[in-house]
Scaffold this motif. Structure first.
Motif, short mmCIF file in Angstrom:
data_model
loop_
_atom_site.label_atom_id
_atom_site.label_comp_id
_atom_site.label_asym_id
_atom_site.label_seq_id
_atom_site.Cartn_x
_atom_site.Cartn_y
_atom_site.Cartn_z
N LEU A 241 36.56 -2.27 12.85
CA LEU A 241 37.14 -2.46 14.17
C LEU A 241 36.86 -1.25 15.04
N ASP A 242 36.39 -1.49 16.25
CA ASP A 242 36.05 -0.40 17.16
C ASP A 242 36.96 -0.42 18.39
N ASN A 243 37.31 0.75 18.85
CA ASN A 243 38.11 0.90 20.07
C ASN A 243 37.28 0.46 21.28
N PRO A 244 37.71 -0.58 21.99
CA PRO A 244 36.93 -1.03 23.15
C PRO A 244 37.11 -0.15 24.38
N LEU A 245 38.02 0.83 24.30
CA LEU A 245 38.23 1.79 25.39
C LEU A 245 37.93 3.20 24.86
N PRO A 246 36.68 3.46 24.51
CA PRO A 246 36.36 4.76 23.91
C PRO A 246 36.51 5.89 24.90
N GLY A 247 37.00 7.01 24.41
CA GLY A 247 37.14 8.20 25.23
C GLY A 247 36.84 9.42 24.38
N TRP A 248 36.84 10.57 25.01
CA TRP A 248 36.36 11.74 24.27
C TRP A 248 37.27 12.15 23.12
N MET A 249 38.58 11.82 23.19
CA MET A 249 39.47 12.18 22.10
C MET A 249 39.26 11.30 20.86
N ALA A 253 33.11 14.06 17.37
CA ALA A 253 33.03 15.50 17.64
C ALA A 253 33.27 15.72 19.13
N PRO A 254 34.51 15.64 19.58
CA PRO A 254 34.78 15.65 21.03
C PRO A 254 34.28 16.90 21.74
N GLY A 259 26.50 13.09 24.79
CA GLY A 259 26.45 12.04 25.79
C GLY A 259 26.52 10.64 25.21
N THR A 260 26.44 10.53 23.90
CA THR A 260 26.51 9.23 23.23
C THR A 260 27.77 9.16 22.39
N TYR A 261 28.50 8.07 22.53
CA TYR A 261 29.77 7.95 21.81
C TYR A 261 29.54 7.65 20.34
N ARG A 262 30.21 8.41 19.50
CA ARG A 262 30.26 8.16 18.05
C ARG A 262 31.72 8.18 17.66
N PRO A 263 32.27 7.07 17.17
CA PRO A 263 33.70 7.04 16.88
C PRO A 263 34.09 7.93 15.71
N ALA A 264 35.24 8.54 15.84
CA ALA A 264 35.80 9.33 14.74
C ALA A 264 36.17 8.41 13.59
N ASP A 265 36.32 8.99 12.44
CA ASP A 265 36.79 8.22 11.30
C ASP A 265 38.28 7.95 11.43
N GLY A 266 38.72 6.89 10.78
CA GLY A 266 40.14 6.61 10.70
C GLY A 266 40.79 6.34 12.04
N MET A 267 42.06 6.72 12.15
CA MET A 267 42.85 6.35 13.33
C MET A 267 42.53 7.17 14.56
N ARG A 268 41.84 8.28 14.42
CA ARG A 268 41.51 9.07 15.61
C ARG A 268 40.60 8.31 16.56
#
Length: 406
Positions: A241-249, A253-254, A259-268
């Motif tokens: 499951l991916d966050n559809p509202l990605p942000g830098w937090m 590696a915020p 410039g390219t979004y890579r989701p953090a592991d887990g709940m972050r």
């Protein structure tokens, strides 16, 4: 009898953790009482951490980790593991994020599932969120189903079952385990709103088999007005499951400022913007009011309080119709009674120092936060309600006038 119950109450010690107002407050299901420690906790964040340590507080005082660090005291209250929880945004935003994620998951896309099933009389915000998603995500259909037909509404078209655990009007509970299982049987996910449950009932998200959940921080969790909300993603679902509202937090590696979004592991990965630090300081104080308290004890006291109130009102106010389940196991920590002039009666009660609330068109709603409410409060409130009805105080034109402008 009420005083004897209070003397024997295993949660009686917790009342001292709150700044209890004069009179009787039975609206903790809308806004919890202020924890005594909240003012000092927020002041420390503002004056010492922000005022003296400024930007170094993100690491020195751990601000950067508060969204997940505060999952630990929440975890046992909702029956989940801390690594399945995070504090972020509002209930509505979290509902949106999780619902869209469910629709866009590999299972949803591959199977062509585009249906959200919700209860026809769900909490309005939840309905608005579903309606909004149907305009944003192509092909999504929202099906509004009667409570008694929800299990039968599950089919291979359904991507998501989206419900509120405790009905905000009547306090009636859904069977989370049974409905989550019904969704799972057809390959759908379940998303539960525990805003009227967490902190008052023995919530068991993992045991119930819920896939996703959200809840607010300002009702029974005592985090203050407008407190941030929390969200839950079952560990097994987190990789897909991916966050559809990605942000830098939520970036892996915020501070790399990639410039390219890579989701953090887990709940972050479910974080979007910067954490609301001052508000989370108040949430921390709210969660601290539950130290040494078992969720089972919360539910037991909620049941006993509401049972006593129902009995006292029935004995004194036979004109009122109970609009809540009669069995404690079927209701949340609230009781509703119906009357054509419910609004005016509630206003007259408030004038007498007993604070409940009104829900259109004809419900008087009383919330019994187990940590802060006494059994004596239930009796005092019932006596005041009887006094208002017998005296006709609710007929004061001022109450009707206020109804016209609220």
């Amino acid at each position: 009898m009420a005083r004897a119950l209070d003397a024997a109450d295993p949660l009686g010690f917790a009342r001292g953790r709150f700044a209890v107002p004069d009179g009787v407050y039975l609206d903790g299901n809308s806004l919890g009482m202020r924890p005594r420690a909240a003012a000092a906790r927020v002041a420390a964040t503002v004056e010492r951490e922000w005022g003296e340590d400024l930007i170094t507080s993100w690491t020195k005082h751990g601000w950067i980790d508060w969204p997940t660090a505060l999952a630990e005291p929440l975890a046992r209250l909702v029956g989940a593991s801390a690594d399945e929880l995070a504090w972020a945004d509002s209930t509505s935003i979290n509902l949106t994020k999780l619902a869209v994620a469910a629709l866009q998951s590999s299972g949803g896309r591959a199977s062509g599932r585009r249906v959200i099933v919700t209860e026809a009389r769900n909490f309005p915000t939840d309905l608005y969120v579903a309606q909004g998603i149907s305009t944003l995500v192509p092909g999504v259909e929202v099906r509004h189903v009667a409570r008694e037909a929800l299990a039968e509404a599950m089919s291979d078209e359904v991507a998501l079952l989206m419900l509120t655990h405790v009905d905000y009007r009547s306090g009636e509970r859904h069977d989370v385990a049974a409905l989550s299982a019904a969704a799972r049987t057809v390959g759908a996910l379940s998303l539960w709103d525990l805003s009227h449950s967490a902190g008052a009932l023995d919530c068991r998200l993992e045991e119930w088999g819920a896939d996703l959940a959200v809840g607010c921080g300002y009702k029974y969790l005592n985090g203050g007005p407008g407190a941030p909300a929390w969200l839950y993603v079952r560990r097994a679902h987190q990789p897909r499951l991916d966050n559809p509202l990605p942000g830098w937090m939520g970036h892996a590696a915020p501070f790399a400022f990639d410039g390219t979004y890579r989701p953090a592991d887990g709940m972050r990965r479910w974080l979007t913007g910067t954490p609301p630090v001052i508000a989370l300081a108040a949430v921390a104080a709210g969660l601290a009011t539950f130290e040494g308290v078992e969720p089972g004890a919360l539910e037991a006291k909620a049941g006993a309080l509401t049972e006593l109130f129902i009995a006292e009102v029935a004995a004194r106010c036979p004109v009122l119709a109970l609009a809540a389940p009669r069995e404690a196991s079927a209701r949340g920590a609230q009781v509703s009674f119906a009357h054509p002039d419910a609004y005016a009666i509630v206003q007259a009660l408030i004038a007498r120092g007993v604070v409940g609330d009104f829900r259109a068109p004809d419900l008087m709603r009383f919330g019994f936060a187990p940590l802060a409410t006494r059994f004596e409060d239930a009796v005092i409130a019932a006596e005041a309600l009887a006094g208002v009805l017998s005296s006709g105080a609710w007929r004061d034109p001022a109450y009707a006038a206020r109804k016209a402008v609220t």
